[in-house]
Design a protein around this motif. Structure first.
Motif, PDB file in Angstrom:
ATOM      1  N   GLU A  52      -5.514 -26.767 -12.262  1.00 52.05           N
ATOM      2  CA  GLU A  52      -5.421 -27.292 -13.620  1.00 52.05           C
ATOM      3  C   GLU A  52      -5.937 -26.254 -14.614  1.00 52.05           C
ATOM      4  N   ALA A  53      -5.461 -26.360 -15.846  1.00 53.75           N
ATOM      5  CA  ALA A  53      -5.995 -25.531 -16.926  1.00 53.75           C
ATOM      6  C   ALA A  53      -7.265 -26.193 -17.449  1.00 53.75           C
ATOM      7  N   SER A  54      -8.343 -26.078 -16.685  1.00 46.77           N
ATOM      8  CA  SER A  54      -9.606 -26.747 -17.003  1.00 46.77           C
ATOM      9  C   SER A  54     -10.429 -25.896 -17.957  1.00 46.77           C
ATOM     10  N   GLY A  55     -10.233 -26.098 -19.254  1.00 48.20           N
ATOM     11  CA  GLY A  55     -10.952 -25.291 -20.238  1.00 48.20           C
ATOM     12  C   GLY A  55     -10.704 -23.811 -19.996  1.00 48.20           C
ATOM     13  N   THR A  56     -11.786 -23.060 -19.862  1.00 46.50           N
ATOM     14  CA  THR A  56     -11.668 -21.636 -19.529  1.00 46.50           C
ATOM     15  C   THR A  56     -12.136 -21.355 -18.099  1.00 46.50           C
ATOM     16  N   TYR A  57     -12.535 -22.399 -17.376  1.00 45.85           N
ATOM     17  CA  TYR A  57     -13.118 -22.206 -16.049  1.00 45.85           C
ATOM     18  C   TYR A  57     -12.124 -21.659 -15.030  1.00 45.85           C
ATOM     19  N   TYR A  58     -10.847 -21.920 -15.233  1.00 49.93           N
ATOM     20  CA  TYR A  58      -9.839 -21.501 -14.250  1.00 49.93           C
ATOM     21  C   TYR A  58      -9.460 -20.030 -14.383  1.00 49.93           C
ATOM     22  N   LEU A  59      -9.717 -19.425 -15.535  1.00 50.59           N
ATOM     23  CA  LEU A  59      -9.142 -18.120 -15.848  1.00 50.59           C
ATOM     24  C   LEU A  59      -9.553 -17.010 -14.884  1.00 50.59           C
ATOM     25  N   LYS A  60     -10.842 -16.936 -14.565  1.00 52.73           N
ATOM     26  CA  LYS A  60     -11.305 -15.849 -13.701  1.00 52.73           C
ATOM     27  C   LYS A  60     -10.705 -15.944 -12.310  1.00 52.73           C
ATOM     28  N   LEU A  61     -10.644 -17.168 -11.759  1.00 47.67           N
ATOM     29  CA  LEU A  61     -10.059 -17.342 -10.429  1.00 47.67           C
ATOM     30  C   LEU A  61      -8.555 -17.078 -10.470  1.00 47.67           C
ATOM     31  N   ALA A  62      -7.883 -17.576 -11.493  1.00 50.18           N
ATOM     32  CA  ALA A  62      -6.434 -17.350 -11.610  1.00 50.18           C
ATOM     33  C   ALA A  62      -6.129 -15.859 -11.688  1.00 50.18           C
ATOM     34  N   MET A  63      -6.902 -15.125 -12.481  1.00 54.60           N
ATOM     35  CA  MET A  63      -6.685 -13.686 -12.605  1.00 54.60           C
ATOM     36  C   MET A  63      -7.009 -12.969 -11.301  1.00 54.60           C
ATOM     37  N   PHE A  64      -8.089 -13.387 -10.631  1.00 53.31           N
ATOM     38  CA  PHE A  64      -8.482 -12.797  -9.341  1.00 53.31           C
ATOM     39  C   PHE A  64      -7.341 -12.936  -8.325  1.00 53.31           C
ATOM     40  N   LEU A  65      -6.767 -14.118  -8.227  1.00 57.13           N
ATOM     41  CA  LEU A  65      -5.685 -14.361  -7.268  1.00 57.13           C
ATOM     42  C   LEU A  65      -4.409 -13.634  -7.667  1.00 57.13           C
ATOM     43  N   HIS A  66      -4.110 -13.624  -8.958  1.00 62.14           N
ATOM     44  CA  HIS A  66      -2.900 -12.960  -9.444  1.00 62.14           C
ATOM     45  C   HIS A  66      -2.944 -11.464  -9.143  1.00 62.14           C
ATOM     46  N   MET A  67      -4.099 -10.842  -9.339  1.00 63.27           N
ATOM     47  CA  MET A  67      -4.239  -9.404  -9.104  1.00 63.27           C
ATOM     48  C   MET A  67      -4.128  -9.054  -7.620  1.00 63.27           C
ATOM     49  N   ARG A  68      -4.292 -10.071  -6.768  1.00 68.16           N
ATOM     50  CA  ARG A  68      -4.157  -9.845  -5.322  1.00 68.16           C
ATOM     51  C   ARG A  68      -2.820 -10.365  -4.794  1.00 68.16           C
ATOM     52  N   LYS A  69      -1.849 -10.474  -5.703  1.00 69.78           N
ATOM     53  CA  LYS A  69      -0.464 -10.796  -5.365  1.00 69.78           C
ATOM     54  C   LYS A  69      -0.274 -12.207  -4.809  1.00 69.78           C
ATOM     55  N   MET A  70      -1.187 -13.109  -5.121  1.00 71.28           N
ATOM     56  CA  MET A  70      -1.013 -14.498  -4.733  1.00 71.28           C
ATOM     57  C   MET A  70      -0.211 -15.228  -5.805  1.00 71.28           C
ATOM     58  N   HIS A  71       0.606 -16.186  -5.391  1.00 69.50           N
ATOM     59  CA  HIS A  71       1.334 -17.003  -6.351  1.00 69.50           C
ATOM     60  C   HIS A  71       0.372 -18.032  -6.942  1.00 69.50           C
ATOM     61  N   VAL A  72       0.328 -18.099  -8.264  1.00 73.16           N
ATOM     62  CA  VAL A  72      -0.593 -19.009  -8.952  1.00 73.16           C
ATOM     63  C   VAL A  72       0.191 -19.854  -9.953  1.00 73.16           C
ATOM     64  N   SER A  73      -0.088 -21.140  -9.977  1.00 76.16           N
ATOM     65  CA  SER A  73       0.456 -22.032 -11.002  1.00 76.16           C
ATOM     66  C   SER A  73      -0.702 -22.708 -11.717  1.00 76.16           C
ATOM     67  N   VAL A  74      -0.629 -22.759 -13.037  1.00 78.09           N
ATOM     68  CA  VAL A  74      -1.648 -23.425 -13.844  1.00 78.09           C
ATOM     69  C   VAL A  74      -0.969 -24.589 -14.556  1.00 78.09           C
ATOM     70  N   VAL A  75      -1.455 -25.802 -14.289  1.00 74.34           N
ATOM     71  CA  VAL A  75      -0.780 -27.018 -14.732  1.00 74.34           C
ATOM     72  C   VAL A  75      -1.630 -27.741 -15.775  1.00 74.34           C
ATOM     73  N   ASN A  76      -0.966 -28.329 -16.747  1.00 75.81           N
ATOM     74  CA  ASN A  76      -1.645 -29.141 -17.760  1.00 75.81           C
ATOM     75  C   ASN A  76      -2.391 -30.292 -17.069  1.00 75.81           C
ATOM     76  N   PRO A  77      -3.696 -30.474 -17.349  1.00 75.21           N
ATOM     77  CA  PRO A  77      -4.449 -31.559 -16.708  1.00 75.21           C
ATOM     78  C   PRO A  77      -3.836 -32.940 -16.910  1.00 75.21           C
ATOM     79  N   LEU A  78      -3.171 -33.150 -18.057  1.00 72.45           N
ATOM     80  CA  LEU A  78      -2.546 -34.447 -18.315  1.00 72.45           C
ATOM     81  C   LEU A  78      -1.414 -34.721 -17.325  1.00 72.45           C
ATOM     82  N   VAL A  79      -0.711 -33.670 -16.935  1.00 75.34           N
ATOM     83  CA  VAL A  79       0.370 -33.819 -15.955  1.00 75.34           C
ATOM     84  C   VAL A  79      -0.199 -34.293 -14.619  1.00 75.34           C
ATOM     85  N   ILE A  80      -1.306 -33.684 -14.200  1.00 73.83           N
ATOM     86  CA  ILE A  80      -1.946 -34.091 -12.947  1.00 73.83           C
ATOM     87  C   ILE A  80      -2.467 -35.518 -13.051  1.00 73.83           C
ATOM     88  N   LYS A  81      -3.042 -35.870 -14.189  1.00 73.51           N
ATOM     89  CA  LYS A  81      -3.552 -37.225 -14.392  1.00 73.51           C
ATOM     90  C   LYS A  81      -2.435 -38.249 -14.256  1.00 73.51           C
TER      91      LYS A  81
END
Length: 322
Positions: A52-81
């Motif tokens: 989820e796009a949880s404030g700014t908390y997701y950004l560092k992990l998303a960038m870490f995974l992206h830089m290591r060639k992992m597929h990452v999806s960031v979803v609107n929290p309302l969609v998950i709800k």
């Protein structure tokens, strides 16, 4: 088939879940570099991490995974709800949330996330600061106006507020100048195209560039209108339920407000907006409905000129030009 991992992130930790033989495997890690590297040991190339796009908390992990060639999806929290509500989920824990995000990723296959260009990050950071300053300035101005009406303000307090307000307005001006310089430096073509549209000024053009990633985030104008929160929501069912149509205010409030303000000049200077206004007035539509329709029209024009790389055409879409 690549493994889909659901990730629920909080400030201190993140929980992950994936399916193995119809059962969920769940783990928790600290939300820091040590935790990221520990999590990485459980991944393979091609795995799909959904969060989820949880404030700014997701950004560092998303960038870490992206830089290591992992597929990452960031979803609107309302969609998950809404997905959890659809599945009639009653349990609410970090572990369960990660499982539901995994289930969403498996069934919906969300698009892969791409990090913002550095200048887009900077522009959005400035916009966030500006929004905070503008709220403070409005609050102080309203207080001063109320105190003037009551004639109760202390002289020292009055001078203090005037000084703070003047300083904030000066800082707002400096930040707006910096935004203009960044837009001119990194995307002069987009800025020039947007400013060909009567009714859209420099400030609105700059904000549009920042929130759309220079219009790279959206390939569908309807998705852009939904993101900005100026598409209508219709609530009708059968013959008994006939709710009023209104806009969906779940989008970007800043650009929605700017586009609404733009309609005041667009209704006079923009032929398409002028024609739309006259047509809706003839149907007896309220002023607010007309303004929203014109804002929607301006946003569609902005999308059109940027994607086509052609400036505004004053005759496009006019019945008289047919």
């Amino acid at each position: 088939m690549s493994k889909v991992i659901g990730i629920d992130i909080s400030k201190q930790t993140f929980d992950v879940s994936w399916k193995e033989k119809d059962k969920y495997v769940s783990m928790a890690f600290p939300n820091n570099q040590e935790g990221f590297h520990s999590f990485l040991k459980h991944l393979k190339k091609g795995n799909h991490c959904v969060m989820e796009a949880s404030g700014t908390y997701y950004l560092k992990l998303a960038m870490f995974l992206h830089m290591r060639k992992m597929h990452v999806s960031v979803v609107n929290p309302l969609v998950i709800k809404r997905y959890c509500q659809m599945k009639l989920t009653r349990t609410k824990t970090d572990k369960k949330d990660a499982q539901m995000i995994c289930a969403y990723g498996l069934s919906e296959k969300p698009e892969f996330w791409q990090p913002d260009a550095p200048y887009i990050k900077e522009m959005n950071g400035i916009l966030t600061t500006l929004e905070g300053y503008e709220k403070i300035a409005t609050q102080i101005s309203n207080q001063m106006e109320a105190e003037r009406q009551l004639d109760t303000i202390n002289t020292s307090a009055k001078e203090s507020k005037e000084g703070v307000l003047a300083h904030i307005e000066k800082e707002i001006g400096k930040l707006m100048d910096e935004l203009a310089d960044m837009a001119q430096k990194h995307c002069p073509e987009t800025l020039a195209l947007l400013k060909t549209i009567p009714g859209i000024g420099t400030k609105t053009a700059i904000v549009l560039i920042a929130i759309t990633g220079n219009f790279e985030y959206f390939e569908d104008v309807r998705a852009l209108c939904a993101y900005c929160g100026i598409c209508p929501r219709i609530h009708k069912s059968g013959t008994s339920v006939k709710g009023k149509e209104h806009i969906v205010k779940m989008g970007n409030g800043r650009i929605r407000k700017l586009l609404y303000l733009c309609t005041w000049s667009a209704q006079k200077s923009n032929p398409q907006c002028k024609e739309l206004k006259e047509r809706l007035e003839a149907k007896g539509k309220p002023v607010k409905v007309i303004k929203v329709a014109m804002a929607n029209k301006l946003l569609r024009m902005a999308f059109g000129v940027v994607k086509s790389e052609k400036g505004y055409n004053p005759n496009m879409g006019l019945k008289s030009a047919a």
